[in-house]
Scaffold this active site. Structure first.
Site, mmCIF file in Angstrom:
data_model
loop_
_atom_site.group_PDB
_atom_site.id
_atom_site.type_symbol
_atom_site.label_atom_id
_atom_site.label_comp_id
_atom_site.label_asym_id
_atom_site.label_seq_id
_atom_site.Cartn_x
_atom_site.Cartn_y
_atom_site.Cartn_z
ATOM 1 N N HIS A 31 0.853 -1.280 0.065
ATOM 2 C CA HIS A 31 0.156 -0.039 0.091
ATOM 3 C C HIS A 31 0.924 1.320 0.144
ATOM 4 O O HIS A 31 0.181 2.358 -0.159
ATOM 5 C CB HIS A 31 -0.978 0.001 1.168
ATOM 6 C CG HIS A 31 -0.433 0.438 2.646
ATOM 7 N ND1 HIS A 31 -0.127 -0.535 3.578
ATOM 8 C CD2 HIS A 31 -0.217 1.598 3.034
ATOM 9 C CE1 HIS A 31 0.345 0.146 4.555
ATOM 10 N NE2 HIS A 31 0.395 1.461 4.175
ATOM 11 N N SER B 104 4.245 2.732 7.979
ATOM 12 C CA SER B 104 4.084 1.595 7.161
ATOM 13 C C SER B 104 5.263 1.257 6.303
ATOM 14 O O SER B 104 5.895 2.016 5.796
ATOM 15 C CB SER B 104 2.947 1.975 6.010
ATOM 16 O OG SER B 104 1.512 2.160 6.664
ATOM 17 N N ASP C 214 0.038 -7.411 1.636
ATOM 18 C CA ASP C 214 0.171 -6.097 1.885
ATOM 19 C C ASP C 214 1.927 -6.041 1.832
ATOM 20 O O ASP C 214 2.717 -6.098 2.954
ATOM 21 C CB ASP C 214 -0.162 -5.555 2.996
ATOM 22 C CG ASP C 214 0.280 -3.961 2.808
ATOM 23 O OD1 ASP C 214 0.579 -3.278 1.934
ATOM 24 O OD2 ASP C 214 -0.325 -3.270 3.846
#
Length: 236
Positions: free
Chosen positions: A43, A182, A88
């Protein structure tokens, strides 16, 4: 990272920063796994991006800082028994190899799966407060605990019953990864076990651990692509 401290300058030589190359904005973290490859979260992908290696303070350039662009990007396209939460993960091949230096060195892939109850280290330049978007100029580090996946299912009932993700955090709240952490690593007992993926919109809430892509369950895919097999068969 919320509830952490500034990382020791020598403890994150493998931590890289992904930037949007047009707006020059900081996007995500990532992990250098050898001289030519970075592992991060899917992402985090943007069409225009570059990677800073050997960075500590965003506003200060070390002599050995290096910048690279993605030469190739790989995403986990398997459909059998994999949900979107298991995917992910993104492998980035750098446009040229980097050399080890005072502030740059890769982190090896895990040799064993992580054990529930482990204390794990997280690090990143992401939000230090939530919901306010205060980003950090230096990477912040914190220790969190690895929980059984059922703990995250209780927190997020929409999760599938089994998943190739790890559940980690602080049950009392106050310590957590947050937005723009992230893609960075979850390091348990010295091994690179997870990739920061998803959490609650409000970070560091009690009984709301975050989700981390489980590196160990994607090893065959990672190693096959690095070895040059671009048509990787999916794991069972």
């Amino acid at each position: 990272v919320i509830g952490g401290d500034e990382c020791n300058i020598n403890e994150h030589r493998f931590l890289v920063a992904l930037y949007h190359s047009r707006s020059r904005t900081f996007l995500c973290g990532g992990t250098l796994i050898n001289q030519e490859w970075v592992l991060t979260a899917a992402h985090c992908d943007r069409f225009f991006m570059y990677i800073r290696l050997g960075m500590h303070n965003k506003n200060v350039n070390f002599d050995d800082e290096q910048r690279r662009s993605p030469k190739e990007k790989y995403f986990f396209r398997c459909s059998n028994n994999f949900t979107k939460w298991d995917k992910d993960i993104m492998l980035i091949r750098l446009d040229s190899p980097v050399n080890n230096s005072a502030h740059i060195a890769p982190l090896s892939l895990p040799s064993n799966p992580p054990s529930v109850g482990s204390v794990c280290r997280v690090m990143g330049w992401g939000q230090t407060t939530s919901p306010q978007e205060d980003l950090s100029d230096v990477p912040r580090c914190a220790n969190i605990n690895l929980f059984n996946f059922t703990v995250c299912r209780a927190a997020y009932p929409w999760l599938p019953a089994t998943s190739r993700v790890l559940c980690a955090g602080d049950m009392e709240g106050g310590i957590d990864t947050c937005n723009r952490d992230s893609g960075g690593p979850l390091i348990c007992n010295g091994q690179f076990q997870g990739i920061v993926s998803k959490g609650q919109n409000l970070c560091a809430q009690p009984r709301k651990p975050a989700l981390y892509t489980k590196v160990f369950d994607h090893l065959d895919w990672i190693q096959s692509i690095i070895a040059g097999n671009k048509t990787v068969t999916c794991p069972p």
